[in-house]
Write a protein that holds these residues in place. Structure first.
Motif, PDB file in Angstrom:
ATOM      1  N   GLU A  97       0.834  -1.211   0.000  1.00 27.78           N
ATOM      2  CA  GLU A  97       0.000   0.000   0.000  1.00 27.78           C
ATOM      3  C   GLU A  97       0.868   1.260   0.000  1.00 27.78           C
ATOM      4  O   GLU A  97       0.385   2.361  -0.187  1.00 27.78           O
ATOM      5  CB  GLU A  97      -0.888   0.029   1.257  1.00 27.78           C
ATOM      6  N   GLU A  98       2.175   1.087   0.271  1.00 34.95           N
ATOM      7  CA  GLU A  98       3.084   2.234   0.371  1.00 34.95           C
ATOM      8  C   GLU A  98       3.393   2.809  -1.011  1.00 34.95           C
ATOM      9  O   GLU A  98       3.564   2.060  -1.975  1.00 34.95           O
ATOM     10  CB  GLU A  98       4.417   1.793   1.008  1.00 34.95           C
ATOM     11  N   ILE A  99       3.468   4.129  -1.065  1.00 35.56           N
ATOM     12  CA  ILE A  99       3.805   4.804  -2.321  1.00 35.56           C
ATOM     13  C   ILE A  99       5.272   5.230  -2.287  1.00 35.56           C
ATOM     14  O   ILE A  99       5.728   5.845  -1.307  1.00 35.56           O
ATOM     15  CB  ILE A  99       2.905   6.050  -2.527  1.00 35.56           C
ATOM     16  N   GLY A 100       6.013   4.912  -3.318  1.00 41.27           N
ATOM     17  CA  GLY A 100       7.431   5.279  -3.391  1.00 41.27           C
ATOM     18  C   GLY A 100       7.621   6.713  -3.860  1.00 41.27           C
ATOM     19  O   GLY A 100       6.646   7.430  -4.143  1.00 41.27           O
ATOM     20  N   GLU A 101       8.908   7.128  -3.934  1.00 36.33           N
ATOM     21  CA  GLU A 101       9.203   8.511  -4.338  1.00 36.33           C
ATOM     22  C   GLU A 101       8.741   8.813  -5.753  1.00 36.33           C
ATOM     23  O   GLU A 101       8.477   9.955  -6.123  1.00 36.33           O
ATOM     24  CB  GLU A 101      10.711   8.771  -4.216  1.00 36.33           C
ATOM     25  N   ASP A 102       8.655   7.763  -6.597  1.00 37.03           N
ATOM     26  CA  ASP A 102       8.201   7.963  -7.982  1.00 37.03           C
ATOM     27  C   ASP A 102       6.675   8.013  -8.090  1.00 37.03           C
ATOM     28  O   ASP A 102       6.117   8.090  -9.175  1.00 37.03           O
ATOM     29  CB  ASP A 102       8.745   6.849  -8.875  1.00 37.03           C
ATOM     30  N   GLU A 104       4.642   5.642  -7.403  1.00 38.31           N
ATOM     31  CA  GLU A 104       4.077   4.314  -7.675  1.00 38.31           C
ATOM     32  C   GLU A 104       4.079   3.478  -6.399  1.00 38.31           C
ATOM     33  O   GLU A 104       4.894   3.719  -5.488  1.00 38.31           O
ATOM     34  CB  GLU A 104       4.921   3.589  -8.742  1.00 38.31           C
ATOM     35  N   ARG A 105       3.185   2.472  -6.352  1.00 40.99           N
ATOM     36  CA  ARG A 105       3.165   1.584  -5.186  1.00 40.99           C
ATOM     37  C   ARG A 105       4.432   0.731  -5.151  1.00 40.99           C
ATOM     38  O   ARG A 105       4.891   0.232  -6.183  1.00 40.99           O
ATOM     39  CB  ARG A 105       1.916   0.708  -5.221  1.00 40.99           C
ATOM     40  N   ILE A 106       4.984   0.572  -3.937  1.00 39.88           N
ATOM     41  CA  ILE A 106       6.251  -0.150  -3.780  1.00 39.88           C
ATOM     42  C   ILE A 106       5.996  -1.664  -3.872  1.00 39.88           C
ATOM     43  O   ILE A 106       5.051  -2.171  -3.251  1.00 39.88           O
ATOM     44  CB  ILE A 106       6.881   0.194  -2.410  1.00 39.88           C
ATOM     45  N   PRO A 107       6.819  -2.404  -4.627  1.00 35.64           N
ATOM     46  CA  PRO A 107       6.630  -3.864  -4.713  1.00 35.64           C
ATOM     47  C   PRO A 107       6.852  -4.540  -3.361  1.00 35.64           C
ATOM     48  O   PRO A 107       7.681  -4.080  -2.561  1.00 35.64           O
ATOM     49  CB  PRO A 107       7.696  -4.309  -5.729  1.00 35.64           C
ATOM     50  N   PHE A 108       6.119  -5.605  -3.123  1.00 38.57           N
ATOM     51  CA  PHE A 108       6.250  -6.378  -1.870  1.00 38.57           C
ATOM     52  C   PHE A 108       7.203  -7.548  -2.125  1.00 38.57           C
ATOM     53  O   PHE A 108       7.125  -8.207  -3.165  1.00 38.57           O
ATOM     54  CB  PHE A 108       4.873  -6.901  -1.450  1.00 38.57           C
ATOM     55  N   ASP A 109       8.112  -7.780  -1.168  1.00 37.09           N
ATOM     56  CA  ASP A 109       9.068  -8.877  -1.310  1.00 37.09           C
ATOM     57  C   ASP A 109       8.319 -10.214  -1.228  1.00 37.09           C
ATOM     58  O   ASP A 109       7.815 -10.583  -0.165  1.00 37.09           O
ATOM     59  CB  ASP A 109      10.121  -8.763  -0.191  1.00 37.09           C
ATOM     60  N   LYS A 110       8.287 -10.959  -2.327  1.00 40.09           N
ATOM     61  CA  LYS A 110       7.496 -12.194  -2.374  1.00 40.09           C
ATOM     62  C   LYS A 110       8.041 -13.270  -1.425  1.00 40.09           C
ATOM     63  O   LYS A 110       7.320 -14.176  -1.032  1.00 40.09           O
ATOM     64  CB  LYS A 110       7.455 -12.710  -3.809  1.00 40.09           C
ATOM     65  N   GLN A 111       9.329 -13.140  -1.054  1.00 39.13           N
ATOM     66  CA  GLN A 111       9.913 -14.119  -0.126  1.00 39.13           C
ATOM     67  C   GLN A 111       9.251 -14.032   1.257  1.00 39.13           C
ATOM     68  O   GLN A 111       9.358 -14.943   2.060  1.00 39.13           O
ATOM     69  CB  GLN A 111      11.425 -13.845   0.043  1.00 39.13           C
ATOM     70  N   LEU A 112       8.592 -12.902   1.508  1.00 34.80           N
ATOM     71  CA  LEU A 112       7.979 -12.725   2.839  1.00 34.80           C
ATOM     72  C   LEU A 112       6.577 -13.338   2.925  1.00 34.80           C
ATOM     73  O   LEU A 112       5.916 -13.216   3.946  1.00 34.80           O
ATOM     74  CB  LEU A 112       7.904 -11.227   3.183  1.00 34.80           C
ATOM     75  N   VAL A 113       6.123 -13.968   1.824  1.00 35.89           N
ATOM     76  CA  VAL A 113       4.800 -14.606   1.854  1.00 35.89           C
ATOM     77  C   VAL A 113       4.986 -16.094   2.154  1.00 35.89           C
ATOM     78  O   VAL A 113       5.451 -16.859   1.303  1.00 35.89           O
ATOM     79  CB  VAL A 113       4.062 -14.421   0.505  1.00 35.89           C
ATOM     80  N   TYR A 114       4.678 -16.506   3.370  1.00 34.42           N
ATOM     81  CA  TYR A 114       4.752 -17.919   3.770  1.00 34.42           C
ATOM     82  C   TYR A 114       3.739 -18.116   4.902  1.00 34.42           C
ATOM     83  O   TYR A 114       3.296 -17.135   5.537  1.00 34.42           O
ATOM     84  CB  TYR A 114       6.182 -18.314   4.185  1.00 34.42           C
TER      85      TYR A 114
END
Ligand code: SF4
Length: 324
Positions: A97-102, A104-114
């Motif tokens: 949900e976080e918006i980056g400096e550009d 755009e929404r910041i990508p979520f690290d997929k490794q953290l989905v478990y």
């Protein structure tokens, strides 16, 4: 580890409950409130399940282990982890949900989905919502409150920052700005009572346990609410309304009902003032205040005060001791 049977759904008092067994702690029959969407997903899956060839031994379980004839009775966390990994690998990008400096929404690290991360997210969402720690302990089926406290960790720095944001938005009972001079003043000259801060010296000294007005705060000159208390105020209004219904049913004297009506009206006024205050902020300020409110609700919940009440799950037997 939790186990789900095919008859894991119950409908009671217009709420869906998920019945689960805590195998790790050897407790069965825990009940957890779930949304109608979750109940529908389970019912849809049960229809699909009717038409698949079940491995031996898995007939009674909601999620049979594919290709594990007789060896395992249901999917294990390890197997679910593999399924989730395949799913995340197949998704090109997950966004936060976080918006980056550009912008755009910041990508979520997929490794953290478990799987275990879901349990943390569940706890985190409830903690952020101000659910008291003893309620969350029961929802998580922890034996010890210390285990649940692990989910409430908030650094002193984050707490201080939140206090510094909120101390400037403190109001008096009439809705007039009454900012606290410093974070120390917010913490030392006031005490958190269920629906806002209180600056009554004797009550502060007694840690909030010596209110001379039976917590009819909305009518008290010592009351100092701020927006972080809005959910608690709304919850209290609901509880006062329930008290009024009970008083009417019991045919209590008029003065009891009048007092409850007055309290409901006064707290409604406080809640409206808080909403008005939030609506009047620009989006950036509102975002800052909402984040600070979340931190403070979590701190209060960890201390065992404030927060909203959620329906309690129940287990037939609870043993004392440590462990998740
Ligand atoms: S009623 Fe007044 S003294 Fe009592 S807790 Fe509320 S604000 Fe404090």
């Amino acid at each position: 580890m939790g186990e789900l049977r095919v008859n894991c759904l119950e409908y009671e008092d217009r709420e869906w409950l998920l019945v689960w067994d805590n195998r790790k702690s050897k407790r069965g029959g825990g009940r957890l409130e779930v949304t109608a969407d979750t109940a529908k997903t389970i019912k849809d899956w049960l229809k699909v399940r009717e038409n698949i060839d079940l491995p031996t031994g898995s007939e009674g379980f909601l999620f049979p282990p594919a290709g594990e004839d007789g060896a395992k009775r249901h999917l294990t966390p390890g197997q679910i982890a593999v399924i989730i990994r395949k799913w995340t690998d197949a998704v090109p990008v997950l966004l936060t949900e976080e918006i980056g400096e550009d912008g755009e929404r910041i990508p979520f690290d997929k490794q953290l989905v478990y799987p275990y991360a879901f349990r943390h997210s569940y706890a985190q969402r409830h903690a952020d919502g101000g659910v008291p720690i003893d309620v969350l302990r029961d929802l998580m089926d922890h034996r010890s409150i210390q285990t649940t406290q692990g989910y409430y960790k908030i650094s002193q720095k984050r707490k201080r920052q939140a206090v510094n944001v909120m101390r400037l938005r403190t109001l008096d009972r009439r809705g007039k700005a009454a900012p606290m001079a410093s974070a120390t003043a917010y913490e030392a000259r006031s005490v958190a009572v269920p629906f806002g801060n209180c600056i009554d010296p004797s009550n502060v000294k007694a840690g909030g346990k010596a209110c001379p007005l039976r917590f009819q705060c909305a009518a008290c000159p010592s009351y100092r609410p701020d927006p972080s208390y809005l959910p608690a105020i709304e919850d209290h209004i609901r509880s006062l309304k329930a008290d009024k219904e009970m008083a009417l049913m019991m045919e209590a004297d008029d003065f009891v009902v009048r007092n409850l009506d007055d309290q409901i009206a006064a707290f409604k006024g406080t809640a409206a003032t808080m909403r008005h205050l939030m609506e009047g902020m620009d989006p950036e300020e509102r975002d800052e205040v909402e984040k600070a409110a979340t931190v403070l609700r979590k701190v209060r919940a960890a201390q065992g005060g404030g927060g909203v009440s959620l329906p309690m799950p129940s287990f037939p037997k609870r043993h004392e001791g440590n462990g998740a």
